[in-house]
Design an enzyme around this catalytic site. Sequence first.
Site, PDB file in Angstrom:
ATOM      1  N   SER A   1      -6.834  -5.286  10.659  1.00  0.00           N
ATOM      2  CA  SER A   1      -6.967  -6.268  11.766  1.00  0.00           C
ATOM      3  C   SER A   1      -6.587  -7.709  11.406  1.00  0.00           C
ATOM      4  O   SER A   1      -6.580  -8.562  12.285  1.00  0.00           O
ATOM      5  CB  SER A   1      -8.388  -6.287  12.367  1.00  0.00           C
ATOM      6  OG  SER A   1      -8.578  -5.172  13.219  1.00  0.00           O
TER       7      SER A   1
ATOM      8  N   ILE B   1       0.821  -1.220   0.000  1.00  0.00           N
ATOM      9  CA  ILE B   1       0.000   0.000   0.000  1.00  0.00           C
ATOM     10  C   ILE B   1       0.856   1.271   0.000  1.00  0.00           C
ATOM     11  O   ILE B   1       0.388   2.332  -0.410  1.00  0.00           O
ATOM     12  CB  ILE B   1      -0.992  -0.035   1.188  1.00  0.00           C
ATOM     13  CG1 ILE B   1      -2.220   0.833   0.898  1.00  0.00           C
ATOM     14  CG2 ILE B   1      -0.322   0.367   2.499  1.00  0.00           C
ATOM     15  CD1 ILE B   1      -3.404   0.547   1.801  1.00  0.00           C
TER      16      ILE B   1
ATOM     17  N   GLY C   1      -3.761  -8.997  10.433  1.00  0.00           N
ATOM     18  CA  GLY C   1      -2.369  -9.391  10.674  1.00  0.00           C
ATOM     19  C   GLY C   1      -2.163  -9.633  12.151  1.00  0.00           C
ATOM     20  O   GLY C   1      -2.704 -10.581  12.736  1.00  0.00           O
TER      21      GLY C   1
ATOM     22  N   ASP D   1       1.553  -0.588   9.433  1.00  0.00           N
ATOM     23  CA  ASP D   1       1.864   0.640  10.195  1.00  0.00           C
ATOM     24  C   ASP D   1       3.370   0.930  10.130  1.00  0.00           C
ATOM     25  O   ASP D   1       3.792   2.061   9.816  1.00  0.00           O
ATOM     26  CB  ASP D   1       1.400   0.415  11.642  1.00  0.00           C
ATOM     27  CG  ASP D   1       1.339   1.680  12.479  1.00  0.00           C
ATOM     28  OD1 ASP D   1       1.504   2.774  11.929  1.00  0.00           O
ATOM     29  OD2 ASP D   1       1.116   1.549  13.705  1.00  0.00           O
TER      30      ASP D   1
HETATM   31  N1  AR6 Z   1       0.848  -3.044   2.302  1.00  0.00           N
HETATM   32  C1  AR6 Z   1      -0.406  -3.549   2.399  1.00  0.00           C
HETATM   33  N2  AR6 Z   1      -0.778  -4.422   3.350  1.00  0.00           N
HETATM   34  C2  AR6 Z   1       0.166  -4.794   4.251  1.00  0.00           C
HETATM   35  C3  AR6 Z   1       1.494  -4.309   4.235  1.00  0.00           C
HETATM   36  C4  AR6 Z   1       1.824  -3.383   3.204  1.00  0.00           C
HETATM   37  N3  AR6 Z   1       3.044  -2.850   3.091  1.00  0.00           N
HETATM   38  N4  AR6 Z   1       2.173  -4.879   5.282  1.00  0.00           N
HETATM   39  C5  AR6 Z   1       1.300  -5.700   5.897  1.00  0.00           C
HETATM   40  N5  AR6 Z   1       0.107  -5.667   5.283  1.00  0.00           N
HETATM   41  P1  AR6 Z   1      -1.168  -5.592  10.355  1.00  0.00           P
HETATM   42  P2  AR6 Z   1      -3.439  -5.288  12.205  1.00  0.00           P
HETATM   43  C6  AR6 Z   1      -1.145  -6.381   5.597  1.00  0.00           C
HETATM   44  O1  AR6 Z   1      -0.522  -6.589  11.230  1.00  0.00           O
HETATM   45  O2  AR6 Z   1      -3.724  -6.739  12.133  1.00  0.00           O
HETATM   46  C7  AR6 Z   1       0.770  -2.821  14.043  1.00  0.00           C
HETATM   47  O3  AR6 Z   1       1.829  -3.094  14.917  1.00  0.00           O
HETATM   48  C8  AR6 Z   1      -1.059  -7.656   6.387  1.00  0.00           C
HETATM   49  O4  AR6 Z   1      -0.732  -8.745   5.528  1.00  0.00           O
HETATM   50  O5  AR6 Z   1      -0.350  -4.563   9.690  1.00  0.00           O
HETATM   51  O6  AR6 Z   1      -4.582  -4.321  12.043  1.00  0.00           O
HETATM   52  C9  AR6 Z   1      -0.085  -1.663  14.533  1.00  0.00           C
HETATM   53  O7  AR6 Z   1       0.681  -0.655  15.156  1.00  0.00           O
HETATM   54  C10 AR6 Z   1      -2.481  -7.780   6.912  1.00  0.00           C
HETATM   55  O8  AR6 Z   1      -3.332  -8.403   5.951  1.00  0.00           O
HETATM   56  O9  AR6 Z   1      -2.343  -4.777  11.139  1.00  0.00           O
HETATM   57  C11 AR6 Z   1      -0.991  -2.355  15.510  1.00  0.00           C
HETATM   58  O10 AR6 Z   1      -0.368  -2.515  16.765  1.00  0.00           O
HETATM   59  C12 AR6 Z   1      -2.924  -6.335   7.060  1.00  0.00           C
HETATM   60  O11 AR6 Z   1      -1.944  -5.533   6.410  1.00  0.00           O
HETATM   61  C13 AR6 Z   1      -1.238  -3.712  14.874  1.00  0.00           C
HETATM   62  O12 AR6 Z   1      -0.104  -3.943  14.034  1.00  0.00           O
HETATM   63  C14 AR6 Z   1      -3.045  -5.860   8.502  1.00  0.00           C
HETATM   64  O13 AR6 Z   1      -1.975  -6.413   9.253  1.00  0.00           O
HETATM   65  C15 AR6 Z   1      -2.463  -3.715  14.006  1.00  0.00           C
HETATM   66  O14 AR6 Z   1      -2.706  -5.024  13.582  1.00  0.00           O
END
Ligand code: AR6
Length: 171
Positions: free
Chosen positions: A119, A9, A121, A32
């Site tokens: 959410s 993204i 991940g 993030d």
């Molecule tokens: N581009 C698009 N999607 C991504 C990318 C990227 N570069 N990297 C990961 N994803 P997560 P959460 C996807 O864990 O579950 C953080 O520490 C990933 O595959 O990023 O909402 C925050 O600070 C998954 O499908 O977020 C919070 O503490 C999706 O993004 C916590 O993680 C969400 O995964 C939030 O957890």
Amino acid sequence: MIQVFKGDITTVEDDAIVNAANPSLLGGGGVDGAIHRVGGPSILEECKAIRVKQGKCPTGESVITNAGKLPAKYVIHTVGPVWEGGNKNEAALLAACYKNSLELCVEHNIKSVAFPNISTGIYGYPKEEAAEVAITAVKEYLDQNKEIQIDVSFVCFDEENYELYQKLLEA
Ligand code: AR6
């Protein structure tokens, strides 16, 4: 219009990208971490200013900042629910993330926005349920606000989410 893409993204050139943040708004892992790493320090500076003004960001709510060095103009930071089995209002909170982020798009005249799979991940939300909630929330919002023209993309990082979204959006 609703579309699905596979990829990172941080490369998306829409008016806004959405960050799956945590209530601190001060960064973390996953998407993030990637957004703050690629976007640079101006995003965190604005997040800190928001913290001073309003404190932590409650689950289901969203805030907006600049996008630093990212190709997007804005980053919308939203806090998804941690999955706790499904009886802790997770679905409503996840839907609120999408709707509140779209609300910010309207306020800021944003015409294209990309969402990650919030959410699913680190927060452990089952991917299929999360995809259903996400698509339903966006469709409901756009159906209920027909005067609003926003192109919405779901940007899936992993193949499993990508296939789920393709299947659900075709249906
Ligand atoms: N581009 C698009 N999607 C991504 C990318 C990227 N570069 N990297 C990961 N994803 P997560 P959460 C996807 O864990 O579950 C953080 O520490 C990933 O595959 O990023 O909402 C925050 O600070 C998954 O499908 O977020 C919070 O503490 C999706 O993004 C916590 O993680 C969400 O995964 C939030 O957890």
